[in-house]
Design an enzyme around this catalytic site. Sequence first.
Site, PDB file in Angstrom:
ATOM      1  N   SER A   1       0.828  -1.210   0.000  1.00 37.13           N
ATOM      2  CA  SER A   1       0.000   0.000   0.000  1.00 37.13           C
ATOM      3  C   SER A   1       0.854   1.249   0.000  1.00 37.13           C
ATOM      4  O   SER A   1       0.405   2.303  -0.418  1.00 37.13           O
ATOM      5  CB  SER A   1      -0.868   0.069   1.255  1.00 37.13           C
ATOM      6  OG  SER A   1      -1.653  -1.046   1.366  1.00 37.13           O
TER       7      SER A   1
ATOM      8  N   HIS B   1      -2.838  -3.771  -6.392  1.00 39.07           N
ATOM      9  CA  HIS B   1      -3.288  -3.246  -5.101  1.00 39.07           C
ATOM     10  C   HIS B   1      -4.777  -3.505  -4.923  1.00 39.07           C
ATOM     11  O   HIS B   1      -5.607  -2.929  -5.622  1.00 39.07           O
ATOM     12  CB  HIS B   1      -2.969  -1.743  -5.012  1.00 39.07           C
ATOM     13  CG  HIS B   1      -3.230  -1.160  -3.664  1.00 39.07           C
ATOM     14  ND1 HIS B   1      -3.996  -0.045  -3.465  1.00 39.07           N
ATOM     15  CD2 HIS B   1      -2.837  -1.565  -2.428  1.00 39.07           C
ATOM     16  CE1 HIS B   1      -4.053   0.215  -2.165  1.00 39.07           C
ATOM     17  NE2 HIS B   1      -3.360  -0.692  -1.521  1.00 39.07           N
TER      18      HIS B   1
ATOM     19  N   GLU C   1      -6.157  -1.890  -8.345  1.00 37.12           N
ATOM     20  CA  GLU C   1      -5.240  -0.967  -9.014  1.00 37.12           C
ATOM     21  C   GLU C   1      -4.093  -1.796  -9.598  1.00 37.12           C
ATOM     22  O   GLU C   1      -3.416  -2.517  -8.859  1.00 37.12           O
ATOM     23  CB  GLU C   1      -4.699   0.075  -8.020  1.00 37.12           C
ATOM     24  CG  GLU C   1      -5.762   1.080  -7.581  1.00 37.12           C
ATOM     25  CD  GLU C   1      -5.246   2.121  -6.580  1.00 37.12           C
ATOM     26  OE1 GLU C   1      -5.588   3.305  -6.723  1.00 37.12           O
ATOM     27  OE2 GLU C   1      -4.507   1.740  -5.643  1.00 37.12           O
TER      28      GLU C   1
ATOM     29  N   ASN D   1      -5.808   5.865  -2.596  1.00 35.88           N
ATOM     30  CA  ASN D   1      -5.365   6.310  -1.276  1.00 35.88           C
ATOM     31  C   ASN D   1      -4.837   7.743  -1.310  1.00 35.88           C
ATOM     32  O   ASN D   1      -4.825   8.429  -0.290  1.00 35.88           O
ATOM     33  CB  ASN D   1      -4.293   5.371  -0.706  1.00 35.88           C
ATOM     34  CG  ASN D   1      -4.925   4.133  -0.098  1.00 35.88           C
ATOM     35  OD1 ASN D   1      -6.141   4.094   0.120  1.00 35.88           O
ATOM     36  ND2 ASN D   1      -4.122   3.110   0.159  1.00 35.88           N
TER      37      ASN D   1
END
Length: 681
Positions: free
Chosen positions: A122, A143, A155, A193
């Site tokens: 992450s 991801h 992702e 994120n």
Amino acid sequence: MSNKVIGKIGVVGAGNMGSGIAQKIAQEGINVVMLDVKEEFVNRGMSNIKKILEEGIERKIFTPAKVQEIQSRITGTTDLNALADADIVIEAVFEDKAVKSDLFAKLDKVCSPATILATNTSSFFVKDFAEKTSRPDRFVGLHYFYHPAKNRLLEVIPHAGTSKETVEKSILAAKLHGKTAIVVKDAPGFAVNRFFVPFLNEAARMLEENMANIPTIEAAGKKAFRIGMGAFELMNVTGIPIAVHSSNTLGNELGPFYATSPIMKTQMDKKENWNLSGEVDESKIEAVIDRFHGVCLGVAAALVDEGVATMEDTDRGAKIGLRWAMGPFEIMNKIGIEKTYSLVSSVTKIYPDFKMPGILEKQKNSGKPFSFSYVDLEIKGKMAYITINRPEAMNSLNEAVFAQLDDRFSVAEKNPDVKAIVFTGAGKAFVAGADIRYFVEKIKAGKVSDIVDFTRKGHELFLRIENSKKLTIALLDGLSLGGGSELALACQAIIATPAGSMAFPETGIGIYPGLGGMLRFALIAGPELSKYYTFTGTTLSVKDAFDLGIVTVVAEPASIDNAIDDLISKGKPDKYKKREIPARFKETAALCGSDNVLKLLAGQQPEGVGAEPAAKALKTMGFKAPLALKISNEIIDRQTGKPVPEAIEIELGRLQEIFSTSDALEGLSSLGRKRPEYKGK
Ligand SMILES: NC(=O)c1ccc[n+]([C@@H]2O[C@H](COP(=O)([O-])OP(=O)(O)OC[C@H]3O[C@@H](n4cnc5c(N)ncnc54)[C@H](O)[C@@H]3O)[C@@H](O)[C@H]2O)c1
């Protein structure tokens, strides 16, 4: 290595993410090996999977037999050698650079040269780990989002050295295990994120500034993005340390605007959740929403400006990954670019290191809202691929999609190098029909004639696709419904994978298939079966569609390119050639034959067919709109024997009538909410 394109996937780490990833892969029919350092950790992962699957049985998502089948595809191990022949190995171990680096060095030695290595990190750069291997070209970031068996977003993150083939194979792997992939640059926080973590952080900052109390900030956050949980509740659920860690990473890489708010660290150190109780202060909601919008929309614009992701993928990430009702760019259009600009401007004043993104500046100067691309065109040698890329809406067709389809098709048709034009859908579905909301809005606004115009334009495009000098192919590698099945039927050939399917659910929602589906189905497989599938909405499997001559070729995902080459070399298939209906369809056809069809429509027992299929058809048709059934029957009868353009006029001619019925409004507006109650008018 399996002869399937993705026959085996390895997952390293059987924790929260790894076990969920393995579960999802197995659920979608791919063999998976899940590895952890100790037997007990493997077993814990296995029992987590079992628990979630058993909940699925309770909620009637899976049968017990299906759960067994899923579990049988997962092998647990502590031996890295078991991953040697995997097509892809996905790492989901501790978020620790040394642990991951060490693991990838080992995997690189053990795995076959063809294996793609992927990290689910992450907060680190993908390139940091790719460099630890001898195969940076076959290294990618994948991801996932919590819970990985339930959240569809993935992702796909190539670093600068990832090869095009690796990206393509990763996207295919995503599709094969039911994920919607967005391709994102190897940048801090990737796409989602990057604006989600500042959402959490800004909530804490507003609290710290005494701008509002927690319940007010929660209420404003939910309203700003139309989400079920506010920032503080989300942190409580996923853990404040994760939020702090993610925020620290962004702060370190991107500067003070992203730096973690001190109050978040204090709360983490207290090892306590946020206290969500208290009164909402309505007078402060508006200001908090503005601040949330300024930050999140500003960051979304910044990441697109930097080329981290496209606008469309950024919106997709928010909607699929975070379950926002609209993506940041859609929100910008809704509140207006002027207002967005001024909100982001206020944020740049609070945090001087955050600069106004160029894309917003430009859009404001243009005086127009953002316009989105829903249809992609890629020309590769003699092939043009037209991809309907709206997976968040299962690629459903609306005015914008049609206009763009038309545009991309025109470009592909004009290109002298292109021999074949392939239509595909992004994500799991091919195309799930037309946009129902559009119909409902038009009916309510008293503008049914717009629906007729929209459909007429659709027909014009479909006719061009059917009659193109280039070979037009539908790649049916997922579900298609209504307008999607009709698009496929309008193509000169259909290549389907075993995951493909077709259905016409229209009569169940008060209308009839209006884009030539009934007609083209009848031209290939006869009017009786066209009626049957229109009346009952029964799903037509790829095998049945192939046996009926509707699907031209059935191919595994790995051999699609060969199938296309083959079709090109054979020349255009004779789509409407005379065919014999296979014997096993005779009884179904007899149900809707001229002797029986009126009985069936009157709810009476048909003759000369088994009691069971007759009862089943009658029962299914009992849930459909009676007028839609009656009109579609009349249309199919009148279309029989007519040339295609004339037959199309016949179905266009009844649209005003069907969309003006109260059953149409009832059916269309009930979809996904309740069973419609039809009145036959
Ligand atoms: N939790 C999330 O919401 C989320 C979302 C996206 C990505 N991620 C990332 O996914 C990764 C895993 O997160 P998690 O929440 O599942 O962690 P976790 O602590 O639940 O699980 C990690 C597992 O990896 C195992 N492990 C550690 N070192 C190993 C090694 N060398 N070989 C094999 N197994 C090893 C551990 O025993 C443990 O079972 C992290 O990189 C995290 O950043 C997490």
